[in-house]
Design a protein around this motif. Structure first.
Motif, short mmCIF file in Angstrom:
data_model
loop_
_atom_site.label_atom_id
_atom_site.label_comp_id
_atom_site.label_asym_id
_atom_site.label_seq_id
_atom_site.Cartn_x
_atom_site.Cartn_y
_atom_site.Cartn_z
N UNK A 134 -3.90 -12.49 6.53
CA UNK A 134 -5.25 -12.41 7.08
C UNK A 134 -5.41 -11.18 7.98
N UNK A 135 -4.38 -10.93 8.78
CA UNK A 135 -4.44 -9.76 9.67
C UNK A 135 -4.46 -8.47 8.86
N UNK A 136 -3.69 -8.42 7.77
CA UNK A 136 -3.66 -7.23 6.92
C UNK A 136 -5.00 -7.02 6.23
N UNK A 137 -5.60 -8.11 5.76
CA UNK A 137 -6.93 -8.00 5.13
C UNK A 137 -7.99 -7.56 6.14
N UNK A 160 -5.73 5.92 7.24
CA UNK A 160 -5.68 4.57 7.78
C UNK A 160 -5.97 3.52 6.70
N UNK A 161 -6.92 3.84 5.81
CA UNK A 161 -7.24 2.93 4.70
C UNK A 161 -6.03 2.82 3.77
N UNK A 162 -5.41 3.96 3.43
CA UNK A 162 -4.23 3.93 2.56
C UNK A 162 -3.10 3.12 3.18
N UNK A 163 -2.86 3.30 4.47
CA UNK A 163 -1.80 2.56 5.15
C UNK A 163 -2.08 1.06 5.17
N UNK A 172 -1.58 -0.33 1.69
CA UNK A 172 -0.16 -0.41 1.38
C UNK A 172 0.48 -1.61 2.09
N UNK A 173 0.10 -1.84 3.33
CA UNK A 173 0.64 -2.98 4.08
C UNK A 173 0.23 -4.29 3.42
N UNK A 174 -0.97 -4.35 2.90
CA UNK A 174 -1.45 -5.55 2.23
C UNK A 174 -0.74 -5.74 0.88
N UNK A 175 -0.47 -4.66 0.18
CA UNK A 175 0.18 -4.74 -1.12
C UNK A 175 1.62 -5.22 -1.04
N UNK A 176 2.27 -4.99 0.08
CA UNK A 176 3.68 -5.37 0.26
C UNK A 176 3.84 -6.87 0.50
N UNK A 177 2.84 -7.50 1.03
CA UNK A 177 2.95 -8.90 1.45
C UNK A 177 3.31 -9.85 0.30
N UNK A 178 2.67 -9.77 -0.88
CA UNK A 178 3.07 -10.70 -1.95
C UNK A 178 4.54 -10.54 -2.37
N UNK A 179 5.04 -9.33 -2.40
CA UNK A 179 6.45 -9.12 -2.75
C UNK A 179 7.37 -9.70 -1.68
#
Length: 78
Positions: free
Chosen positions: A2-5, A51-54, A57-64
């Protein structure tokens, strides 16, 4: 997650606002001044885009990370 989103949403909103605020308008044929202003605009928007890219990327790592963590179901993250 939620924080990443929330961070991604905030970064995207900030980028949209900055993009709106830094509009370059040219009447007639664009000249060297237009090119200079556009390059200044792009340079000013670069930190927002980064900042958007970062955040994305932080959100994309969470499922893995969830997949490799015992007891975490990736479906919970989606």
């Amino acid at each position: 997650a939620e924080k990443a989103r929330a961070a991604l949403s905030k970064a995207e909103a900030d980028l949209a606002q900055a993009d709106k605020d830094m509009t370059v308008v040219t009447f007639g044929k664009p000249d060297a001044t237009h090119e200079i202003r556009m390059s200044q605009r792009e340079a000013a928007l670069l930190p927002y885009r980064q900042r958007v890219r970062e955040a994305a990327a932080a959100l994309a790592v969470i499922p893995e990370e969830c997949r490799t963590t015992a007891g975490c179901q990736p479906g919970w993250i989606r």
